[in-house]
Design a protein around this motif. Structure first.
Motif, mmCIF file in Angstrom:
data_model
loop_
_atom_site.group_PDB
_atom_site.id
_atom_site.type_symbol
_atom_site.label_atom_id
_atom_site.label_comp_id
_atom_site.label_asym_id
_atom_site.label_seq_id
_atom_site.Cartn_x
_atom_site.Cartn_y
_atom_site.Cartn_z
ATOM 1 N N GLU A 126 -5.602 3.415 16.018
ATOM 2 C CA GLU A 126 -5.729 3.056 17.432
ATOM 3 C C GLU A 126 -4.947 4.087 18.242
ATOM 4 O O GLU A 126 -5.152 5.261 18.045
ATOM 5 N N ASP A 127 -4.033 3.663 19.117
ATOM 6 C CA ASP A 127 -3.352 4.720 19.876
ATOM 7 C C ASP A 127 -1.963 5.030 19.326
ATOM 8 O O ASP A 127 -1.128 5.565 20.022
ATOM 9 N N ARG A 128 -1.750 4.692 18.050
ATOM 10 C CA ARG A 128 -0.415 4.943 17.499
ATOM 11 C C ARG A 128 -0.479 5.955 16.369
ATOM 12 O O ARG A 128 -1.521 6.185 15.780
ATOM 13 N N THR A 129 0.671 6.561 16.093
ATOM 14 C CA THR A 129 0.713 7.543 15.016
ATOM 15 C C THR A 129 1.854 7.210 14.062
ATOM 16 O O THR A 129 2.921 6.781 14.488
ATOM 17 N N PHE A 130 1.576 7.384 12.778
ATOM 18 C CA PHE A 130 2.533 7.021 11.727
ATOM 19 C C PHE A 130 2.717 8.200 10.778
ATOM 20 O O PHE A 130 1.893 9.114 10.741
ATOM 21 N N ALA A 131 3.782 8.132 10.002
ATOM 22 C CA ALA A 131 3.978 9.105 8.932
ATOM 23 C C ALA A 131 4.060 8.311 7.633
ATOM 24 O O ALA A 131 4.817 7.343 7.543
ATOM 25 N N VAL A 132 3.245 8.704 6.660
ATOM 26 C CA VAL A 132 3.230 8.006 5.374
ATOM 27 C C VAL A 132 3.716 8.983 4.303
ATOM 28 O O VAL A 132 3.222 10.109 4.208
ATOM 29 N N TYR A 133 4.706 8.557 3.543
ATOM 30 C CA TYR A 133 5.394 9.455 2.611
ATOM 31 C C TYR A 133 5.142 9.086 1.166
ATOM 32 O O TYR A 133 4.975 7.914 0.831
ATOM 33 N N ARG A 134 5.192 10.120 0.325
ATOM 34 C CA ARG A 134 5.263 9.900 -1.112
ATOM 35 C C ARG A 134 6.525 10.629 -1.578
ATOM 36 O O ARG A 134 6.676 11.825 -1.319
ATOM 37 N N THR A 135 7.437 9.922 -2.217
ATOM 38 C CA THR A 135 8.721 10.540 -2.575
ATOM 39 C C THR A 135 8.620 11.262 -3.912
ATOM 40 O O THR A 135 7.591 11.196 -4.596
ATOM 41 N N ASP A 136 9.731 11.901 -4.293
ATOM 42 C CA ASP A 136 9.787 12.583 -5.586
ATOM 43 C C ASP A 136 9.700 11.567 -6.729
ATOM 44 O O ASP A 136 9.404 11.923 -7.859
ATOM 45 N N LYS A 137 9.992 10.263 -6.445
ATOM 46 C CA LYS A 137 9.912 9.238 -7.486
ATOM 47 C C LYS A 137 8.558 8.542 -7.458
ATOM 48 O O LYS A 137 8.399 7.447 -8.016
ATOM 49 N N ASP A 138 7.604 9.135 -6.716
ATOM 50 C CA ASP A 138 6.251 8.617 -6.654
ATOM 51 C C ASP A 138 6.174 7.249 -5.969
ATOM 52 O O ASP A 138 5.325 6.429 -6.285
ATOM 53 N N GLU A 139 7.074 7.005 -5.018
ATOM 54 C CA GLU A 139 7.008 5.782 -4.226
ATOM 55 C C GLU A 139 6.478 6.115 -2.837
ATOM 56 O O GLU A 139 6.691 7.227 -2.341
ATOM 57 N N TYR A 140 5.820 5.117 -2.215
ATOM 58 C CA TYR A 140 5.204 5.344 -0.898
ATOM 59 C C TYR A 140 5.944 4.572 0.179
ATOM 60 O O TYR A 140 6.338 3.422 -0.026
ATOM 61 N N TYR A 141 6.139 5.210 1.330
ATOM 62 C CA TYR A 141 6.809 4.565 2.472
ATOM 63 C C TYR A 141 6.100 4.980 3.748
ATOM 64 O O TYR A 141 5.370 5.976 3.771
ATOM 65 N N ALA A 142 6.349 4.225 4.819
ATOM 66 C CA ALA A 142 5.749 4.582 6.103
ATOM 67 C C ALA A 142 6.739 4.345 7.239
ATOM 68 O O ALA A 142 7.545 3.406 7.192
ATOM 69 N N THR A 143 6.687 5.231 8.226
ATOM 70 C CA THR A 143 7.529 5.089 9.424
ATOM 71 C C THR A 143 6.687 5.444 10.645
ATOM 72 O O THR A 143 5.562 5.925 10.510
#
Ligand SMILES: Cc1cc2nc3c(=O)[nH]c(=O)nc-3n(C[C@H](O)[C@H](O)[C@H](O)COP(=O)(O)OP(=O)(O)OC[C@H]3O[C@@H](n4cnc5c(N)ncnc54)[C@H](O)[C@@H]3O)c2cc1C
Ligand code: FES
Lengths: 101, 418
Positions: free
Chosen positions: A22-39
């Protein structure tokens, strides 16, 4: 509500992807330990896309002035950023990444 | 008597960061941050950029506002210069007569704009030349950048060129006069200087490069106009003159209390001055960098002021680690960002990598193949991450294969692991 982001392998290990919804923007991460996060997608210092930044372990460094955040907690880690990032729950199911908004 | 605490002179970038870091590292005694400016510590970079463009009078971008200063229990003394340091008694004297004792002292006094040398000019010294260092300077300058005004900028360094770009955006007519052989002589490779110059020319900037100013005529009540006369006899009429010909480290306090000076206040690898109770950080100090041996350097850059402020705080608390952060700075002009990590002049070979949208990276290698600097120009979104990876390569003393550096298909991040 869970929103589909991308396939799990579309984000490299220790990397980040920009996700617009929609009108928002996010950052989705994959860490060195293969875990996923979002901010939230923008740095809290100036309006700069964190997805252009460098992920090191579970830290994202904003490339504009090198402010740093912990991607797991959103905590501001290094000047000039002092306001924490908002984080969002993430799950990976059948090779697809979802975030909860 | 109250126990002497940590005293910081200069409430700018380095001073403010040091104050916060002292608390972060667990110092519970007094911290006194003394500044001669009336404002709480604020960022200078916006002064030549956003502050000149904003339609309303801009407010300073604070590094630490009142609330933060209180939260960290930092005693902030505003609008009061320190006038003397008594090293024997470990006290500083303020302009209002107060004396404050210190256990450790940090000099974070920054730099002042270099003044235009006196030129024959209606018989009196140069009046009317504007300089840009403080928020007050920026407010006054912003008012003068009105559509159609003829602005002459003396000096094609960062400040001059950023002001040129802001003045163009405000609709001014801009002439830049530079006595050196090219623009951006300091710290920027010629390839980037050329791209920046072309961009300014495309925006309508009139460059006069490699030529000195012979005389300045200031308008007086008889209705005459301001003008500059160049060495070749041409004259340039103008409404406003802005001078950006470099900065001089503010060392007067250090000099009068006998600290060692050399192009700034001399500090060792821990940022201690020749008096082990006194440290210096930021634009005011010169130091030797372990990655760039054999030369004392002094930087005028935002990141360095932060990094040194932070480092000095830990040194004041007894930490002995050497200061070794890789120098890094940026400049914004029009839609272009340029960034440099490391010291370009230590390189002898340059390798270019073309990125998307016309952005470019340059890798600067020393004779022995060591990467000593990475520079880039283009959209900040395209170059910023690459420069950051380059900076890590510089930090680790990497000797990357030149072919890999030049090949955009080789991910820079892969070289970090290699
Ligand atoms: C217009 C402008 C644009 C800039 N843009 C960029 C940029 O884009 N990128 C970049 O990397 N860098 C940039 N810089 C450089 C950067 O801002 C400086 O390197 C940085 O501010 C230096 O920090 P400092 O703490 O050493 O000095 P300062 O920030 O100058 O602080 C020193 C303070 O000490 C005070 N002081 C001095 N003497 C005394 C005394 N006796 N008693 C009390 N107080 C005293 C001064 O008034 C001043 O407030 C820019 C600078 C300017 C002026
Ligand atoms: S915009 Fe992210 S650190 Fe400044």
């Amino acid at each position: 509500m869970w929103i589909e982001v991308c396939k799990a392998d579309e984000i490299d290990e220790e990397d980040v992807l920009r996700f617009d919804h929609e009108d928002r923007t996010f950052a989705v991460y994959r860490t060195d330990k293969d875990e996923y996060y979002a901010t939230d997608g923008y740095c809290t210092h100036e309006k700069f896309h964190l997805s252009n930044g460098l992920v090191m372990g579970s830290t994202i460094e904003c490339p504009k002035h090198n402010g740093r955040f912990d991607v797991m907690t959103g905590q501001a880690k290094r000047a000039p950023v002092c306001v924490d990032l908002k984080t969002y729950p993430v799950k990976v199911e059948n090779g697809t990444v979802y975030i909860e908004l | 008597m109250l126990q002497a605490g940590m005293v910081i002179i200069g409430a700018g970038e380095a001073g403010a960061r040091a104050a916060v870091e002292l608390r972060t590292l667990g110092w519970t005694g007094a911290i006194t941050l003394i500044g001669e400016e009336p404002h709480a510590p604020y960022e200078r970079p916006p002064l030549s950029k956003q502050a000149l463009l904003s339609p309303d009078a801009p407010s300073p971008t604070y590094i630490l506002d009142d609330e933060k200063l209180k939260e960290h229990d930092i005693e902030w003394i505003a609008g009061t210069p320190v006038t003397a340091i008594d090293r024997a008694h470990r006290t500083v004297r303020l302009a209002d007569g107060r004396e404050i004792a210190y256990a450790k002292l940090l000099l974070a006094t920054g730099a002042r704009p270099r003044q235009l040398p006196l030129l024959p000019m209606n018989g009196t010294p140069v009046a009317g030349a504007r300089y840009l260092r403080t928020y007050g300077d920026a407010l006054k300058l912003r008012d003068k950048l009105q559509t159609g005004k003829r602005i002459v900028i003396v000096g094609a360094g960062f400040i001059g060129l950023e002001v040129a770009s802001s003045a163009i955006e405000r609709g001014c007519k801009v002439t830049v006069v530079e006595v050196g052989p090219r623009i951006l002589m300091r710290g920027v490779p010629i390839q980037i200087a050329q791209i920046v110059e072309e961009r300014h020319r495309a925006a309508g900037v009139d460059f006069r490069i490699g030529i000195s100013i012979e005389a300045i005529h200031c308008a007086d009540s008889d209705g005459s106009v301001n003008s500059l006369t160049l060495a070749d006899g041409t004259t340039i009429e103008y409404d406003e003159m802005i001078v950006g010909i470099g900065a001089i480290p503010e060392t007067s306090l250090a000099a009068s209390c006998g600290l060692q000076l050399e192009n700034g206040i001399c500090v060792d690898e821990t940022l201690a001055t020749s008096d082990p109770s006194i440290y210096a950080a930021g634009d005011c100090c010169s130091f030797e960098h372990p990655l760039y041996p054999g030369r004392r350097i002094r930087l005028e850059a935002w990141r360095n002021a932060q990094d040194q402020g932070t480092h000095a705080a830990s040194a004041m608390l007894g930490e002995k680690a050497p200061f070794a952060s890789v120098p890094w700075f940026w400049s914004d002009q029009y839609e272009l960002t340029l960034q440099v990590a490391g010291l370009v002049d230590f390189g002898s070979e340059t390798i270019v990598r073309e990125l998307q949208d016309g952005a470019k990276l340059y890798f600067h290698l020393a004779d022995d193949g060591r990467l000593v600097a990475v520079s880039g120009i283009g959209d900040s979104v395209v170059i910023a991450k690459e420069i950051r990876i380059g900076q890590i390569l510089v930090e680790t003393g990497a000797k990357p294969v030149p072919q890999a550096l030049g090949d955009p298909d080789v991910k820079l991040k892969a070289l970090l692991r290699g």
